[in-house]
Scaffold this active site. Structure first.
Site, short mmCIF file in Angstrom:
data_model
loop_
_atom_site.label_atom_id
_atom_site.label_comp_id
_atom_site.label_asym_id
_atom_site.label_seq_id
_atom_site.Cartn_x
_atom_site.Cartn_y
_atom_site.Cartn_z
N ARG A 17 69.95 25.77 1.18
CA ARG A 17 69.84 26.88 2.15
C ARG A 17 71.17 27.15 2.85
O ARG A 17 71.23 27.42 4.05
CB ARG A 17 68.73 26.61 3.16
CG ARG A 17 67.34 26.60 2.56
CD ARG A 17 66.28 26.27 3.58
NE ARG A 17 66.42 24.89 4.04
CZ ARG A 17 65.93 24.42 5.18
NH1 ARG A 17 65.29 25.23 6.00
NH2 ARG A 17 66.08 23.15 5.51
N GLU A 605 48.85 42.11 1.61
CA GLU A 605 49.90 41.91 0.61
C GLU A 605 49.31 41.45 -0.73
O GLU A 605 49.91 41.64 -1.77
CB GLU A 605 50.93 40.90 1.09
CG GLU A 605 50.71 39.50 0.60
CD GLU A 605 51.67 38.50 1.18
OE1 GLU A 605 51.97 37.54 0.49
OE2 GLU A 605 52.10 38.66 2.32
N GLU A 665 50.46 43.25 14.20
CA GLU A 665 51.85 43.59 14.49
C GLU A 665 51.95 45.10 14.61
O GLU A 665 51.66 45.82 13.66
CB GLU A 665 52.76 43.09 13.36
CG GLU A 665 54.21 43.42 13.59
CD GLU A 665 55.08 43.06 12.39
OE1 GLU A 665 56.19 42.59 12.62
OE2 GLU A 665 54.65 43.28 11.26
N HIS A 694 60.59 39.08 15.78
CA HIS A 694 61.64 38.85 14.79
C HIS A 694 63.02 39.20 15.36
O HIS A 694 64.04 38.89 14.75
CB HIS A 694 61.38 39.68 13.53
CG HIS A 694 60.04 39.38 12.92
ND1 HIS A 694 58.93 40.18 13.12
CD2 HIS A 694 59.63 38.35 12.15
CE1 HIS A 694 57.90 39.66 12.48
NE2 HIS A 694 58.30 38.55 11.89
#
Length: 754
Positions: A17, A605, A665, A694
């Site tokens: 990462r 999704e 959201e 976020h």
């Protein structure tokens, strides 16, 4: 005709990462822009070389992104919202970060652009914003610079571009309404400019991604492809690239385009290779997406060989990943803790490159011995005891309709819950997690490494839970959470406590920006050997007189955010998880937890990409949630949470979940998502997210009040809750305290204004 290999893209973040760490260091002001750019160059060079060494003939260039490839395309086209622009009109990497996350080391903070799911994956893209009369120009030359990098290293390359029609499809109109498809003529000159620059560099093939071609598009959008590609033809060879579904329903549109090749996803689509070969123009190249770019399973290469061999020698052919390998971890070889048998069933991105090379060599030579050797472990898995659990299969077969029904309808339950909890108007809560501090992460890591014994670990976690309760009581929140200090990830945590899952050490995949997740892998039938969340929920509730929510991740989300088995249906996996978590709900209730949240942010999704396939999915997805929740008594309040959702087209199913409260959201979309609930006359309670977690920006009291007043114009105030958009795991405590204090103050102001 020699068959070649290529991938549609490669993971960006690095095995350790490295990109995430460099991004976050730069955002925090701890490193320079030059240091960040250097990490990007190093990762690109490494990944190109790794793919080449693994046997990839044509390397993808342009798949790297500093935040998201759709956002990269927006900058390429000069599509920068006014609120994120530099004063001098220039575009730089901080412009990109301001669009993606609302702030950057330079420039003024502004509301981040909306973020939503990339088709039906767990990757998120930054939604392009379009306005009437907008102009476009080439302002961000990242693709060209990376092509120069790769060519300087001597690589054979295939640049990757997100196609113009899909780019427009993925965006949203801001301001005065208009048809965004009318902008196609305005963005095509930029695409022509880019293709001309690539041609100057000697590029032969460009992969131009049009995944919208697998959707059931309106006719006007289908009709737009021909003039668009007429305008783009002639400078380089274009590989029209689709993925995540089949292309057969739109094949008439595709074969009329002036392109030189077509990539199809032969994993997730139902396209027949023989039919494709018959219908495609004879001079077109077919890129066969035979290796699953979205999962971790080793391929049965003998099956792949049989699937494609009949057309070998009859047309130009490449073999490829089904989609970008962005959705797969990087390298299985560094996984040292996986059981040998289980490890033999897997292949990560680099191993998938190797699979493509094996398949290419066999198709070119006709020799299949290497394919048979490679495929033996995955064939042996079909008979492994690790996979099948007779008790789970028996319980699943015995499910009745009654198992998915609450005892009474919402109206009756709501009365019982009001009597039990006596909450004020505009009740305030959070979605579940609180900041995962360095101390918390260090505690979990030390325990995992064996540097900390169980007693000291539990003492440490208990202290963090206690502090989370104290913080919430100081802030004046009405319904509390325990903060999830013991959880690394909302899916991984449950997978670790359920039989049928395994975990990797370095199986990271990008979710958005610098956010990476390490999905568990479903290897067999799923069951719950012991309670998972009860102990910590019960402890947290003992610290306060206010209700503390029990927090579960729902069955569809655990399914969607894991790497699933490929030998049973997704419905089977979801219902196995639902039965396991049903027992958890019963145990939480027995422990005195009166509010239980079952998060299903992934319900939408998981929808099939074609609407004609939606009903079957929604039927079992809703049933799985209800099986999970329906064991609860009337006075137990069931919450669910969803994010990144467009709800209009699935409101029947949202209502059918029959959750007492749904939190969603909405802040980035300025409460427009509530239109769906208003139009549907949604009967239960709703918590519209009032600020974007976020982004590190702290919302003002006035901002939150305005959003809540807007919400109350659509939903009766007595059914509204007040909460952030999502969990607060990725935020710091100072901004969390400030934002929640403003949120609570806004709720108090509205109560007093009654």
């Amino acid at each position: 005709m020699t068959i070649l290999t290529h991938t549609l893209g490669f993971p960006r973040v690095g095995l350790r990462r490295e990109l995430k760490k460099a991004q976050e260091s730069y955002w925090a002001g701890n490193s320079t822009r030059e240091a960040l750019l250097a990490v990007g160059r190093e990762l690109r060079a490494r990944h190109w070389e790794q793919q080449k060494q693994a046997g990839i003939d044509l390397l993808p260039v342009g798949d790297f992104a500093w935040y998201d490839h759709v956002l990269t395309t927006s900058l390429l086209l000069g599509n920068v919202p006014a609120r994120h622009q530099n004063n001098d009109g220039s575009v730089d990497i901080d412009t990109l970060f301001r669009i993606g996350r609302g702030r950057a080391p330079t420039g003024e903070p502004a509301a981040a652009a909306e973020m939503t799911k990339w088709f039906n994956t767990n990757y998120h893209y930054i939604v392009p914003e379009f306005s009437k009369g907008q102009q476009f120009r080439l302002t961000w030359t990242q693709l060209l610079e990376e092509v120069d990098e790769a060519l300087a290293l001597g690589h054979k390359i295939k640049p990757v571009l997100l196609g113009p029609v899909t780019y427009l499809w993925l965006g949203k109109v801001k301001g005065e309404p208009f048809d965004r498809l009318t902008l196609l003529k305005d963005i095509l000159p930029v695409y022509q400019h880019v293709l001309a620059e690539l041609a100057k560099r000697g590029v032969e093939w460009v992969q131009i991604d049009e995944p919208a071609l697998v959707l059931e598009l309106p006719q006007a959008w289908l009709d737009a492809f021909k003039p668009a590609y007429d305008a783009l033809a002639g400078q380089v060879k274009l590989l029209l690239t689709t993925y995540f579904e089949g292309v057969t329903p739109n094949l008439d549109t595709i074969i009329a385009l002036p392109v030189q090749g077509l990539h199809v996803d032969l994993i997730h689509g139902k396209d027949d290779v023989a039919e494709l070969h018959q219908r495609l123009p004879v001079d077109w190249l077919l890129s066969a997406g035979l290796i699953n770019g979205r999962n971790v399973w080793r391929a049965d290469l003998t099956e792949k060989y049989a699937q494609i061999n009949a057309i070998v020698g009859k047309r130009a052919l490449w073999v490829a990943s089904s989609c970008s390998l962005l959705h797969s971890p990087i390298d299985l070889s560094v996984e040292t803790r996986l059981d040998t048998e289980v490890k033999s069933w897997f292949a990560f991105a680099l191993q998938k490159c190797g699979e493509l090379a094996l398949l290419r060599d066999a198709l070119n030579s006709g020799e299949t011995a290497a394919l048979e050797e490679w495929s033996a472990p995955i064939q042996a898995r079909r008979h492994s005891r690790r996979v099948h659990n007779a008790a789970v299969e028996k319980r699943l077969a015995a499910i009745t309709a009654q198992a998915s029904q609450r005892e009474n309808p919402y109206e009756v339950r709501a009365e019982a819950q009001r009597a039990r909890f006596k909450l004020p108007a505009w009740p305030t809560t959070t979605i579940g997690s609180f900041p995962q501090t360095t101390e918390i992460r260090g505690l979990r890591l030390d325990f995992k490494k064996g540097n900390l014994d169980a007693n000291n670990y539990r003492t440490g976690i208990a202290e963090h839970i206690k502090q989370a309760i104290i913080e919430q009581e100081r802030l004046g929140l009405d319904v509390l959470v325990h903060g999830e200090a013991e959880r690394n990830d909302m899916v991984e945590y449950f997978g670790e406590h359920l039989d049928g899952f395994v975990f990797t050490q370095n199986g990271w995949v990008q979710s958005y920006g610098s956010r990476c997740v390490k999905p568990p892998v479903v290897i067999g039938d799923i069951s719950r050997p012991a309670p998972i969340t009860v102990e910590w929920a019960k402890y947290a509730q003992s610290l306060t007189d206010k209700p503390v929510k029990g927090m579960l991740t729902g069955p569809v989300t655990i399914l969607c955010w894991s790497f699933p088995r490929e030998d049973v249906t997704r419905e089977t996996i979801a219902k196995q998880i639902a039965l396991a978590l049903r027992d958890e709900v019963a145990d939480l209730e027995a422990a005195g937890i009166g509010i239980i949240q079952i998060d299903e942010p992934a319900l939408r999704e998981g929808l099939p990409l074609r609407r004609s396939d939606w009903d079957a999915y929604l039927e079992w997805g809703v049933e799985a949630f209800r099986i999970n929740a329906a064991v609860a008594k009337d006075e137990t309040q069931i919450h669910t949470h969803m994010c990144y959702c467009e709800f209009n087209d699935i409101m029947d199913s949202i209502a059918a979940l029959d959750a007492d409260v749904i939190t969603i959201e909405t802040s980035r979309s300025d409460m427009e998502l509530l239109e769906s609930f208003e139009a549907f006359d949604y009967p239960n309670e709703i918590g519209p997210g009032v600020y974007d977690i976020h982004s590190p920006n702290v919302p003002s009291v006035e901002w939150i009040e305005a959003l809540l007043k807007k919400a109350a114009q659509r939903i009766p105030a007595q059914r509204l809750w007040v909460n952030p958009d999502c969990g607060l795991k990725t935020r710091g405590w100072p901004e969390t305290r400030a934002a929640l204090a403003n949120m609570v103050k806004a709720a108090h102001n509205l109560r007093q204004a009654k």
